[in-house]
Design a protein around this motif. Structure first.
Motif, PDB file in Angstrom:
ATOM      1  N   ASP A 166      18.289 -49.129 -66.578  1.00 37.65           N
ATOM      2  CA  ASP A 166      17.003 -49.775 -66.861  1.00 37.65           C
ATOM      3  C   ASP A 166      17.165 -51.286 -67.013  1.00 37.65           C
ATOM      4  O   ASP A 166      16.218 -51.964 -67.368  1.00 37.65           O
ATOM      5  CB  ASP A 166      16.342 -49.170 -68.104  1.00 37.65           C
ATOM      6  CG  ASP A 166      17.125 -49.445 -69.369  1.00 37.65           C
ATOM      7  OD1 ASP A 166      18.329 -49.768 -69.253  1.00 37.65           O
ATOM      8  OD2 ASP A 166      16.548 -49.334 -70.466  1.00 37.65           O
ATOM      9  N   GLY A 214      11.776 -47.069 -67.571  1.00 32.33           N
ATOM     10  CA  GLY A 214      12.471 -48.337 -67.338  1.00 32.33           C
ATOM     11  C   GLY A 214      13.357 -48.268 -66.104  1.00 32.33           C
ATOM     12  O   GLY A 214      13.430 -49.205 -65.313  1.00 32.33           O
ATOM     13  N   MET A 215      14.019 -47.141 -65.918  1.00 32.52           N
ATOM     14  CA  MET A 215      14.885 -46.969 -64.731  1.00 32.52           C
ATOM     15  C   MET A 215      14.069 -47.001 -63.446  1.00 32.52           C
ATOM     16  O   MET A 215      14.450 -47.629 -62.471  1.00 32.52           O
ATOM     17  CB  MET A 215      15.600 -45.621 -64.801  1.00 32.52           C
ATOM     18  CG  MET A 215      16.785 -45.639 -65.682  1.00 32.52           C
ATOM     19  SD  MET A 215      17.573 -44.039 -65.617  1.00 32.52           S
ATOM     20  CE  MET A 215      18.813 -44.349 -66.850  1.00 32.52           C
ATOM     21  N   THR A 273      13.128 -50.547 -62.775  1.00 32.70           N
ATOM     22  CA  THR A 273      14.256 -51.407 -62.367  1.00 32.70           C
ATOM     23  C   THR A 273      14.736 -51.046 -60.967  1.00 32.70           C
ATOM     24  O   THR A 273      15.040 -51.935 -60.163  1.00 32.70           O
ATOM     25  CB  THR A 273      15.412 -51.292 -63.390  1.00 32.70           C
ATOM     26  OG1 THR A 273      14.885 -51.582 -64.672  1.00 32.70           O
ATOM     27  CG2 THR A 273      16.530 -52.256 -63.083  1.00 32.70           C
TER      28      THR A 273
END
Ligand SMILES: Cc1cc2nc3c(=O)[nH]c(=O)nc-3n(C[C@H](O)[C@H](O)[C@H](O)COP(=O)(O)OP(=O)(O)OC[C@H]3O[C@@H](n4cnc5c(N)ncnc54)[C@H](O)[C@@H]3O)c2cc1C
Length: 395
Positions: free
Chosen positions: A71, A116-117, A120
């Protein structure tokens, strides 16, 4: 007895060898650093208290995960450099160290780290797919996932042969001229203004620079230097399960995986294929505190029972417990690494690159730490990895 002295006189070299850099600790990080430094032409000494590839630290074992799915973009950038660095190491050594298996992350779609991953991976342009649990199970029928889960599939993720990699770093460091001494615990460090003197057993060694990559034992050496890191060594337990058919869980057919199930299991869970008949590996990303100087290495029966129940639910064709072993995670509070020079002794580099996720980056960490030690300059963005962040937290 561990002892450290500070001497502010200049060091004058006598008849003894003066190494360009001395590295304490031959885990993944120290051995990769020794390799990178020796490869760049430096005179290197690598000191290890136990035998090379021993099982008492963080780096021993059949396998570790390599993946892009993070992330934070700093780790994605490091992963981007790590894949070719592993390929380079494989071609120089002739060893097969990376097996591409593909990787999956699964979670409820609103799990914050998972979200979040996804963000990203998209922002950094790493190829990946977001699929439903049903789609993932069509591709990998070994998994039984809840319908509500969402799945990230990233095809480059895979397995690193951990012990073979550590041995390869050490072997190639030696091939490039490094001196490697194992079964030789460091017992004292004397820091001069422009050099260090290290005592180990009955011997002393002099170096222009020092890298302390001592894993869970790091504070033993940094505290007397005025730097105590908020490190928390924990007993990380790997658990292996015998599949009904080992070939179904072999790297050719089974991916590495991360289950973002903190809410239900208290920790992220992860797993890897059966490498060389090891069994299906299920690990807990965390554990109970452990003292590296007096470790209790007995596998925790409660963890075995919980991971057996987990396997019955998620991997019904690989739920017979085979074995477990306890390894050490050395965690920082934010789970980011430490790569920094000592605030007063710039020729001393402190490296703690664990928190349960450092192995995949080890060739790049080695290059980065070696460069920092030998030149005092950062080869890449190290802003996440400073010592100063801990003093800022304490204020
Ligand atoms: C169970 C488990 C699973 C993991 N899974 C993954 C994964 O899937 N992917 C991933 O990227 N990472 C993973 N990690 C994390 C990764 O393995 C670590 O980040 C990495 O191994 C850290 O290496 P290190 O060299 O810092 O520590 P260590 O391997 O512990 O090395 C430190 C060395 O310093 C030596 N030392 C200490 N004191 C002295 C002294 N006085 N004199 C001489 N030598 C000394 C120690 O003996 C030790 O060999 C996992 C870790 C564990 C434990």
């Amino acid at each position: 007895m561990n002892r450290l002295m500070l001497e502010f006189a200049d060091y004058t070299q006598g008849e003894e060898t003066m190494y360009d850099v001395i590295v304490i600790g031959a885990g993944a990080v120290g051995s990769a650093t020794a390799y990178a430094a020796a490869r760049s032409g430096a005179r290197v000494l690598l000191l290890e208290q136990f035998e090379i590839d021993h099982g008492r630290g963080s780096s021993h074992g059949a396998s570790r995960i390599i993946r892009y799915a993070y992330d934070h973009p700093i780790y994605v950038a490091m992963a981007r450099d790590s894949f070719p660095a592993w390929a380079d190491l494989e071609s120089e050594s002739g060893e097969r160290l990376y097996i591409r298996t593909g990787g999956i992350d699964f979670a409820l779609p609103d799990e914050p780290l998972f979200m979040g991953m996804r963000r990203t991976l998209k922002a950094t342009g790493v190829p990946h797919e977001i699929v439903s649990a049903a789609d993932a199970m069509r591709r990998f029928p070994q998994f039984h996932l809840d319908d509500a889960f969402q799945v990230i599939i990233q095809e480059d993720a895979g397995v690193l042969r951990a012990s073979a990699a550590v041995r390869t770093f050490v072997r190639l460091a030696q091939a490039h001229g490094a001196t490697v001494r194992d079964r030789l615990p460091v017992t004292s460090i004397i820091v001069h203004r422009d050099a260090v003197t290290i005592a180990a057993g009955a011997e002393t060694f002099n170096g222009a620079r020092l890298v302390i990559a001592a894993g869970a034992w790091l504070n033993t050496w940094t505290t007397p230097l005025g730097v105590t890191l908020p490190l928390a060594p924990v007993a990380a337990q790997e658990n292996y399960f015998t599949p009904v058919s080992d070939s179904d869980y072999a790297p050719e057919r089974f991916p590495v995986w991360i289950g973002h199930l903190q809410n239900e299991y208290g920790h992220i869970l992860y797993g890897l294929p059966s490498v060389d008949g090891s069994g299906n590996k299920v690990g807990v990303h965390g554990g109970k505190p452990i003292d590296p100087h007096a470790p209790d290495r007995h596998p925790d029966q409660e963890v075995i029972a919980a991971m057996t129940r987990f396997s019955e639910r998620f991997f019904p064709t690989a739920s017979q417990h085979k074995s477990s072993r306890v390894c050490i995670y050395t965690n920082t509070p934010d789970e980011h690494f430490v790569i920094d020079t000592h605030p007063e002794h710039r020729h001393v580099v402190i490296a703690s690159c664990c928190s349960g996720h450092g192995f995949k980056f080890s060739p790049v960490l080695g290059q980065t730490i070696a460069h920092l030690a030998l030149t005092g300059e950062a080869l890449r963005d190290l802003s996440l990895f400073t010592l100063a962040r801990f003093s800022a937290e304490a204020e």
